[in-house]
Design an enzyme around this catalytic site. Structure first.
Site, PDB file in Angstrom:
ATOM      1  N   ARG A 127       0.853  -1.196   0.000  1.00  6.60           N
ATOM      2  CA  ARG A 127       0.000   0.000   0.000  1.00  6.60           C
ATOM      3  C   ARG A 127       0.884   1.239   0.000  1.00  6.60           C
ATOM      4  NH1 ARG A 127      -5.105  -1.605   0.488  1.00  6.60           N
ATOM      5  NH2 ARG A 127      -5.363  -3.553   1.631  1.00  6.60           N
ATOM      6  N   ASP A 128       0.467   2.253  -0.746  1.00 10.21           N
ATOM      7  CA  ASP A 128       1.229   3.500  -0.758  1.00 10.21           C
ATOM      8  C   ASP A 128       1.183   4.127   0.634  1.00 10.21           C
ATOM      9  OD1 ASP A 128       2.140   5.581  -3.275  1.00 10.21           O
ATOM     10  OD2 ASP A 128       1.899   6.434  -1.269  1.00 10.21           O
ATOM     11  N   ILE A 129       2.320   4.624   1.067  1.00 14.70           N
ATOM     12  CA  ILE A 129       2.425   5.200   2.415  1.00 14.70           C
ATOM     13  C   ILE A 129       1.624   6.502   2.541  1.00 14.70           C
ATOM     14  CG2 ILE A 129       4.475   6.660   2.083  1.00 14.70           C
ATOM     15  CD1 ILE A 129       5.629   5.385   4.634  1.00 14.70           C
TER      16      ILE A 129
ATOM     17  N   ASN B 122       4.555   7.004 -13.252  1.00 14.00           N
ATOM     18  CA  ASN B 122       5.253   8.281 -13.408  1.00 14.00           C
ATOM     19  C   ASN B 122       6.639   8.032 -13.983  1.00 14.00           C
ATOM     20  OD1 ASN B 122       3.218   9.972 -12.389  1.00 14.00           O
ATOM     21  ND2 ASN B 122       3.769   9.448 -10.295  1.00 14.00           N
TER      22      ASN B 122
ATOM     23  N   VAL C 120      10.291   8.120  -6.773  1.00 14.28           N
ATOM     24  CA  VAL C 120      11.115   6.925  -6.564  1.00 14.28           C
ATOM     25  C   VAL C 120      11.525   6.404  -7.941  1.00 14.28           C
ATOM     26  CG1 VAL C 120      11.189   4.602  -5.601  1.00 14.28           C
ATOM     27  CG2 VAL C 120       9.848   6.372  -4.442  1.00 14.28           C
TER      28      VAL C 120
ATOM     29  N   HIS D 228       7.278   1.537 -10.991  1.00 12.06           N
ATOM     30  CA  HIS D 228       6.146   1.007 -10.218  1.00 12.06           C
ATOM     31  C   HIS D 228       4.852   1.441 -10.869  1.00 12.06           C
ATOM     32  CE1 HIS D 228       7.536   4.836  -8.584  1.00 12.06           C
ATOM     33  NE2 HIS D 228       6.271   5.128  -8.345  1.00 12.06           N
TER      34      HIS D 228
ATOM     35  N   HIS E 208       1.070   2.522 -10.034  1.00 12.81           N
ATOM     36  CA  HIS E 208       0.104   2.932  -9.005  1.00 12.81           C
ATOM     37  C   HIS E 208      -1.248   2.309  -9.377  1.00 12.81           C
ATOM     38  CE1 HIS E 208       2.422   6.353  -7.160  1.00 12.81           C
ATOM     39  NE2 HIS E 208       3.039   6.293  -8.324  1.00 12.81           N
TER      40      HIS E 208
END
Ligand code: 5GP
Ligand code: ZN
Length: 114
Positions: free
Chosen positions: A30-32, A88, A97, A101, A103
């Protein structure tokens, strides 16, 4: 491993993180700082940054990432309501980052894309 790469450190278990899914190719956390009720990150185990370096050997990696995203969307119950995958790349996108990845965003009506 990318030097000082946070996602490589998570992949290596150096930074503890709740891993929701993992296979030979990628893992999901999960995204922080979630931007939607469901905000997952699908991250390849191997450090890789830019899609312009995407060669045929990595097509399988990208396919596996999309498959993991679809499986996780089903697990999170957002297939029917819909969701968005985004990647991105570079400064203008706000990429923070430099480890590729996906999202996975959903769980509410998402705003228009920039
Ligand atoms: P980017 O802007 O590079 O596409 O997205 C990086 C994402 O990683 C951001 O949404 C950010 O909140 C998330 N993130 C950064 N560090 C961590 C971390 O240590 N753990 C988790 N779970 N997410 C992180
Ligand atoms: Zn990395």
């Amino acid at each position: 491993m990318g030097q000082d790469c946070i996602f490589c450190k998570i992949a290596a278990g150096e930074i503890p993180s709740d891993v929701l899914y993992s296979d030979d190719v990628c893992f999901v956390i999960r995204d922080i700082a979630p931007a939607a009720p469901v905000h997952l990150l699908v991250i390849p185990n191997q450090h890789f940054t830019y899609l312009d370096g995407l060669t045929a050997e990595r097509h399988g990696m990208v396919g596996a990432m999309f498959q993991a995203a679809a499986q996780m969307a089903a697990r999170e119950g957002i297939v029917k309501s819909g969701y968005r995958l985004s990647v991105n790349q570079g400064d203008d996108s706000g990429q923070m980052v430099d480890h590729l990845h996906l999202h996975v965003l959903g769980g509410e009506r998402l705003g228009a894309m920039a």
